[in-house]
Scaffold this motif. Structure first.
Motif, PDB file in Angstrom:
ATOM      1  N   MET A  36      -5.888  15.603  10.523  1.00 55.35           N
ATOM      2  CA  MET A  36      -6.039  14.080  10.445  1.00 55.35           C
ATOM      3  C   MET A  36      -6.784  13.630   9.342  1.00 55.35           C
ATOM      4  N   PHE A  37      -7.558  14.234   8.622  1.00 51.46           N
ATOM      5  CA  PHE A  37      -8.226  13.723   7.506  1.00 51.46           C
ATOM      6  C   PHE A  37      -7.391  13.977   6.250  1.00 51.46           C
ATOM      7  N   ASN A  38      -6.343  12.996   6.129  1.00 50.13           N
ATOM      8  CA  ASN A  38      -5.601  13.012   5.092  1.00 50.13           C
ATOM      9  C   ASN A  38      -5.331  11.664   4.441  1.00 50.13           C
ATOM     10  N   ARG A  39      -5.095  11.294   3.394  1.00 49.29           N
ATOM     11  CA  ARG A  39      -5.114  10.092   2.674  1.00 49.29           C
ATOM     12  C   ARG A  39      -4.398   8.779   3.453  1.00 49.29           C
ATOM     13  N   LEU A  40      -3.018   9.235   4.092  1.00 43.30           N
ATOM     14  CA  LEU A  40      -2.189   8.365   4.598  1.00 43.30           C
ATOM     15  C   LEU A  40      -2.908   7.748   6.063  1.00 43.30           C
ATOM     16  N   ILE A  41      -3.432   8.705   6.801  1.00 45.41           N
ATOM     17  CA  ILE A  41      -3.956   8.518   8.041  1.00 45.41           C
ATOM     18  C   ILE A  41      -5.445   7.391   7.988  1.00 45.41           C
ATOM     19  N   ILE A  42      -6.264   7.989   6.917  1.00 49.86           N
ATOM     20  CA  ILE A  42      -7.439   7.067   6.690  1.00 49.86           C
ATOM     21  C   ILE A  42      -7.072   5.867   5.953  1.00 49.86           C
ATOM     22  N   LEU A  91      12.077   2.932  10.991  1.00 53.48           N
ATOM     23  CA  LEU A  91      12.393   4.261  11.126  1.00 53.48           C
ATOM     24  C   LEU A  91      13.467   4.516  11.039  1.00 53.48           C
ATOM     25  N   ILE A  92      14.640   3.953  11.482  1.00 48.37           N
ATOM     26  CA  ILE A  92      16.067   4.048  11.513  1.00 48.37           C
ATOM     27  C   ILE A  92      16.596   3.914   9.946  1.00 48.37           C
ATOM     28  N   SER A  93      15.937   3.001   9.255  1.00 47.39           N
ATOM     29  CA  SER A  93      16.373   2.776   8.113  1.00 47.39           C
ATOM     30  C   SER A  93      15.797   3.815   6.956  1.00 47.39           C
ATOM     31  N   SER A  94      14.848   4.527   7.404  1.00 42.04           N
ATOM     32  CA  SER A  94      14.346   5.579   6.681  1.00 42.04           C
ATOM     33  C   SER A  94      15.580   6.740   6.553  1.00 42.04           C
ATOM     34  N   THR A  95      16.179   6.926   7.208  1.00 41.20           N
ATOM     35  CA  THR A  95      17.274   8.004   7.631  1.00 41.20           C
ATOM     36  C   THR A  95      18.510   7.578   7.615  1.00 41.20           C
ATOM     37  N   LYS A  96      18.777   6.148   7.656  1.00 36.76           N
ATOM     38  CA  LYS A  96      20.222   5.614   7.921  1.00 36.76           C
ATOM     39  C   LYS A  96      20.199   4.457   6.988  1.00 36.76           C
ATOM     40  N   LEU A 138       4.292   6.907  -1.259  1.00 38.97           N
ATOM     41  CA  LEU A 138       4.749   7.618   0.130  1.00 38.97           C
ATOM     42  C   LEU A 138       6.227   7.640  -0.090  1.00 38.97           C
ATOM     43  N   ASN A 139       6.682   8.821   0.575  1.00 35.84           N
ATOM     44  CA  ASN A 139       8.400   8.732   0.651  1.00 35.84           C
ATOM     45  C   ASN A 139       8.811   7.892   1.808  1.00 35.84           C
ATOM     46  N   ARG A 140      10.131   7.705   1.810  1.00 38.27           N
ATOM     47  CA  ARG A 140      10.713   6.882   3.057  1.00 38.27           C
ATOM     48  C   ARG A 140      10.108   7.218   4.409  1.00 38.27           C
ATOM     49  N   LEU A 141      10.012   8.500   4.657  1.00 35.65           N
ATOM     50  CA  LEU A 141       9.853   8.934   5.987  1.00 35.65           C
ATOM     51  C   LEU A 141       8.126   8.550   6.177  1.00 35.65           C
ATOM     52  N   GLU A 142       7.260   8.879   5.359  1.00 38.30           N
ATOM     53  CA  GLU A 142       5.993   8.561   5.410  1.00 38.30           C
ATOM     54  C   GLU A 142       5.815   7.253   5.335  1.00 38.30           C
ATOM     55  N   GLY A 143       6.495   6.248   4.650  1.00 33.03           N
ATOM     56  CA  GLY A 143       6.301   4.955   4.303  1.00 33.03           C
ATOM     57  C   GLY A 143       6.692   4.131   5.717  1.00 33.03           C
ATOM     58  N   ALA A 144       7.762   4.420   6.429  1.00 32.27           N
ATOM     59  CA  ALA A 144       8.199   4.062   7.608  1.00 32.27           C
ATOM     60  C   ALA A 144       7.046   4.219   8.689  1.00 32.27           C
ATOM     61  N   VAL A 145       6.471   5.442   8.658  1.00 27.74           N
ATOM     62  CA  VAL A 145       5.405   5.693   9.876  1.00 27.74           C
ATOM     63  C   VAL A 145       4.138   4.919   9.487  1.00 27.74           C
ATOM     64  N   PHE A 146       3.748   4.828   8.294  1.00 26.60           N
ATOM     65  CA  PHE A 146       2.538   3.951   7.647  1.00 26.60           C
ATOM     66  C   PHE A 146       2.513   2.658   8.025  1.00 26.60           C
ATOM     67  N   LYS A 147       3.834   2.114   7.531  1.00 24.60           N
ATOM     68  CA  LYS A 147       4.031   0.702   7.904  1.00 24.60           C
ATOM     69  C   LYS A 147       3.886   0.135   9.291  1.00 24.60           C
ATOM     70  N   ASN A 148       4.642   1.176  10.409  1.00 30.10           N
ATOM     71  CA  ASN A 148       4.426   1.081  11.571  1.00 30.10           C
ATOM     72  C   ASN A 148       3.059   1.075  12.081  1.00 30.10           C
ATOM     73  N   LEU A 152       0.818  -1.248  -0.126  1.00 34.23           N
ATOM     74  CA  LEU A 152       0.029  -0.043   0.086  1.00 34.23           C
ATOM     75  C   LEU A 152       0.732   1.098  -0.024  1.00 34.23           C
ATOM     76  N   ALA A 153       1.968   1.156   0.717  1.00 36.46           N
ATOM     77  CA  ALA A 153       2.843   2.310   0.504  1.00 36.46           C
ATOM     78  C   ALA A 153       3.379   2.583  -0.502  1.00 36.46           C
ATOM     79  N   LYS A 154       3.795   1.373  -1.277  1.00 32.32           N
ATOM     80  CA  LYS A 154       4.062   1.835  -2.670  1.00 32.32           C
ATOM     81  C   LYS A 154       3.104   2.452  -3.573  1.00 32.32           C
ATOM     82  N   VAL A 155       1.832   1.807  -3.610  1.00 30.98           N
ATOM     83  CA  VAL A 155       0.634   2.133  -4.291  1.00 30.98           C
ATOM     84  C   VAL A 155       0.405   3.524  -3.957  1.00 30.98           C
TER      85      VAL A 155
END
Length: 310
Positions: free
Chosen positions: A219-225, A148-153, A90-100, A84-87
């Motif tokens: 709060m009413f954005n695509r990632l959160i919903i 989270l760490i791999s999104s920046t390191k 999402l960038n790496r930071l957003e993707g990390a938070v979304f997956k978690n 879903l993150a790829k579809v």
């Protein structure tokens, strides 16, 4: 309606009250949230996880069934959230938070009270939730932390940061002392219990402090919903398929299905704040999924009791 009111007033409402207190305190005193997050990460979390792992004891056969389910369920959530993150692009930071937000579940201060209400005469139902808490803690501080760490390191920097986390040491030490049945001196155990007992309250207060700086409309954005829908609706649907595939029934099936419906773990927000990675989005996701879950969890509880009667 009875289940809905019980869950809301006995579980969700107290959580929201603590977060509201955090909002009030932050607006009045403006605490340093980075420092507060470090207090959780380096003090309260390790103590809570150590005590939980050290005290847990469960039947080996049930543990085997639960382990297979958890591996399949968490693995499916990892794959689904990554897809879903790829579809969504999402960038790496957003993707990390979304997956978690999809993979990490609030099995502790939300899951165990729910189990205690439902399985009053079936202690195994509560025991299963305790096991799930341990697995969730392990997932949080392995997969979740790596995200989270791999999104920046990258490379050895990830390994070094991971090994520095006291929660990793607490997991290993707690498991070893449990298996070896090593007693802990009271002069150490009593302070540990005090700290572990304060973990939930402090974590929720800090989450409220984060939320105090957030505009509700954001709060009413695509990632959160999408995160909320995936965690609260698709999660239980996938879990139900795995339960049928494994041929589970009765209390074990009920407990596992209900556990799959819990909202996003507050730890996903705490870690995001610690590493300063989309911490506002992480906190919003926890709040949104927690509020919506008072409805969705009710329906999953009803479905579990109908599909897997005891």
């Amino acid at each position: 309606m009875m289940y809905l009111s019980m869950i809301f007033f006995q579980i969700v409402a107290p959580i929201l009250v603590l977060m509201a207190v955090g909002v009030f305190l932050q607006r009045k005193f403006t605490f340093n949230l980075k420092t507060m997050s470090q207090l959780i990460t380096y003090c309260f979390m390790p103590a809570a996880v150590f005590v939980s792992i050290y005290e847990t004891s469960v039947n080996k056969e049930v543990l085997g069934q639960i382990t297979i389910f958890i591996v399949l369920f968490i693995g499916s959530q990892m794959l689904l959230s990554s897809l879903l993150a790829k579809v969504m692009g999402l960038n790496r930071l957003e993707g990390a938070v979304f997956k978690n937000s999809v993979v990490l579940i609030n099995s502790g201060n939300y899951g165990i009270p729910v189990a205690q209400m439902i399985f009053v005469t079936q202690p195994i139902g509560v025991a299963i939730q305790v096991i799930l808490v341990i697995f969730q803690n392990m997932t949080t501080y392995t997969y979740g932390l790596y995200n989270l760490i791999s999104s920046t390191k990258s490379g050895m920097a990830i390994v070094r940061d991971f090994l520095k986390m006291p929660i990793v040491h607490a997991l290993i030490l707690g498991a070893m002392l449990n298996m070896l049945n090593v007693p802990i001196p009271q002069m150490i155990r009593i302070p540990l219990d005090y700290i572990a007992g304060g973990f939930v309250a402090v974590a929720l207060l800090i989450l409220g402090m984060q939320l105090s700086q957030i505009q509700v409309r954001t709060m009413f954005n695509r990632l959160i919903i999408v995160s909320c829908f995936t965690r609260l609706v698709l999660g239980p649907a996938v879990a139900l398929g795995i339960i049928y595939m494994l041929g589970l029934d009765g209390v074990v099936a009920q407990s596992l299905l209900i556990a799959s419906a819990f909202p996003t773990s507050r730890n996903s927000s705490s870690l995001a704040l610690e590493y300063d990675i989309e911490s506002d989005t992480a906190a919003q996701t926890v709040l949104f999924s927690t509020v919506v879950s008072c409805i969705t969890v009710t329906f999953v509880i009803y479905a579990a009791t109908m599909l897997f009667p005891i």
